[in-house]
Write an enzyme that holds these catalytic residues in place. Structure first.
Site: not given
Length: 520
Positions: A195, A222, A225-226, A230, A283
């Protein structure tokens, strides 16, 4: 390290009746990317469609050379496909290990008994361990369509999973995948609940921890929702699709790794559920806990530090919500034999300057290389979390972790270790740079008083992140920055003119993404 193998995704039945020629079709690879969903394409005039009663969206069992999968049928017309061919999506082709020209047999799949548990959950019933085990086993085996997966995800959304169900879900997700066993000693891990755009501290923390003698085999996700996960960001610098043997080699050589967990089937049901969580943008707290801790347990972690950003536009919006989620993470962690420590952090604004895989990787490199342009907030955040992990793992006395982590970064040991990890994973490379860029200017003079994480994340995704690694946002201001009319607030990066225009249209309509209070 040893790995416990998972059940195969594409399986062969114990007894297979010899198929007749009537239900055989010649295979054709169509090159259609359906992400992870196996899809079958048949012509409307195909005799098997008529004889078996198959229609669009039917679930069809496909068998080839001992492999069995269940795929969703799409029916086509015209000359796209002949009546004696079975077209396969890329996901189906890979799962069946298919070769051009082979013949496939088609069958009605066995009834999906576990779906009754999903229906029960839709109507508010609690699910026990056996019911959740059955659902997750079928999910991991690919027996659920995306529509059925969406029903399960939605039924569990919000607060619809209690503590016992969350523990059961986490155990079930661990049990259907591979498990890593590292032998004696501590195995450190770290996770951010998300988030907060640009919060790419893991790639700085892992080399610091490994340089201090603790093991940290970091398997990352992976993006869900972003604009970047990383694994997406690390992939711009080094390969992340390593198997268990390769991970062991990297960790034995360097003490750490930063790889994609999906490549080694750690909690594979989670990756399948993520496939439908992403477009639904849902989420669930229970599913979040199960997702995080199933991956950690499967990776063999003994000690897990959870970074929990708290802010009005972060995933966790209040200290109270953070406390409840933290307690749930710690309790489920204990149930699975892990020590979990939760750290609440500032989630008011993005971290660093870059939002998107390559732009975030650029910030990470700047911090590790100790460049003058390195974002100070990213460096400090990573050092504080690394210090907590060093104390958590007994590598630093209480109260001295931050100083030790700072020294490791300052004297170059962290950068040296990161280079070693990248080389062991397949080689270090520089992140790509977008060919299309456009600044979004301030509309008036004033001071930046608020930054909306969610709107910026959406803008970065519209620009093409994370699918286009070079895409995203480069922040030109921070909270408190005094700006003049026309001064860039942030710069859009895109791989194509169309994506740049799409993101720019939305960005210019979202003045609150970077809120500038106009001067009186």
């Amino acid at each position: 390290m040893q790995a416990t193998p998972p059940p195969a995704t594409a399986t062969a039945p114990s007894t297979v009746t010899a198929p007749s020629a009537a239900n055989r079709l010649r295979l054709r690879r169509l090159g259609i990317d359906t992400y992870q969903e196996p899809v079958l394409y048949m012509h409307r005039d195909c005799p098997i469609c008529h004889s078996e009663g198959f229609e669009a969206r039917s679930r069809v069992e496909l068998r080839l050379n001992g492999y069995t999968i269940v795929a969703t049928l799409n029916v086509v017309s015209g000359d796209f496909l002949s009546a004696d061919e079975a077209g396969l999506s890329e996901a189906a082709w890979r799962l069946l290990h298919a070769r051009p020209g082979e013949e496939i047999t088609l069958h009605h799949p066995a009834p999906l008994e576990s779906l009754s548990h999903v229906r029960a959950k839709v109507y508010g019933r609690r699910l026990g361990q056996a019911a959740i085990d059955a659902v997750i086993a079928d999910v991991a085996a690919g027996r659920y369509s995306d529509l059925q997966l969406a029903a399960f995800v939605t039924a569990c959304a919000g607060d619809h999973l209690d503590m016992d169900e969350t523990i059961a879900l986490t155990r079930a997700m661990v049990n259907v995948g591979e498990r890593m066993h590292w032998g004696e000693g501590l195995v450190m891990d770290k996770h951010c609940v998300g988030g907060l755009p640009g919060n790419r501290t893991t790639m700085i923390i892992v080399p610091i921890i490994a340089a201090c003698g603790l093991r940290m085999p970091k398997t990352s996700s992976r993006a869900i929702t972003s604009p970047a996960g990383t694994a997406d960001t690390m992939e711009t610098l080094a390969p992340v699709d390593l198997d268990v043997t390769q991970i062991r080699r990297v960790v034995d050589r360097t003490g750490g790794c930063i790889v994609w967990g999906g490549a080694v089937r750690l909690s594979p049901a989670d990756d399948i559920l993520i496939r439908v969580e992403r477009p639904l943008d849902l989420d669930s707290q229970g599913q979040l806990v199960a997702s995080v801790l199933s991956k950690k347990a499967a990776a063999g972690a003994t000690h897990v530090l959870i970074d929990m950003p708290v802010g009005l536009t972060a995933k966790v919006r209040s200290a109270h919500a953070a406390k409840l989620l933290g307690q749930q993470l710690e309790q489920v962690g204990r149930a699975l034999g892990m020590q979990v420590r939760v750290v609440q952090t500032d989630g008011v604004a993005p971290v660093g300057r870059g939002i998107g895989p390559a732009l975030e990787a650029r910030d990470v490199l700047a911090v590790l290389r100790r460049e003058t342009r390195a974002p100070a907030d990213l460096a400090l955040r990573a050092l504080q979390l690394a210090g907590q992990i060093l104390e958590f793992g007994g590598a630093a006395p209480a109260g001295s972790g931050l100083a030790q982590a700072t020294a490791v970064l300052a004297d170059g040991r962290a950068w040296q270790k990161f280079q070693e990890i990248c080389e062991a994973q397949g080689g270090l490379r520089e992140p790509p740079v977008a060919t299309h860029q456009q600044a979004v200017p301030a509309r008036h003079n004033g001071t930046v008083i608020a930054i909306d994480n969610r709107r910026l994340a959406r803008i970065a995704k519209l620009a093409g992140a994370p699918s286009a690694a070079c895409a995203g946002i480069d922040m030109n201001v921070q909270l408190g920055t005094v700006v003049e009319r026309g001064q860039p607030l942030f710069t859009l990066h895109a791989a194509t003119p169309g994506e740049l225009a799409y993101a720019l249209e939305y960005a210019t309509s979202q003045a609150e993404a970077v809120h500038v209070m106009e001067e009186a």
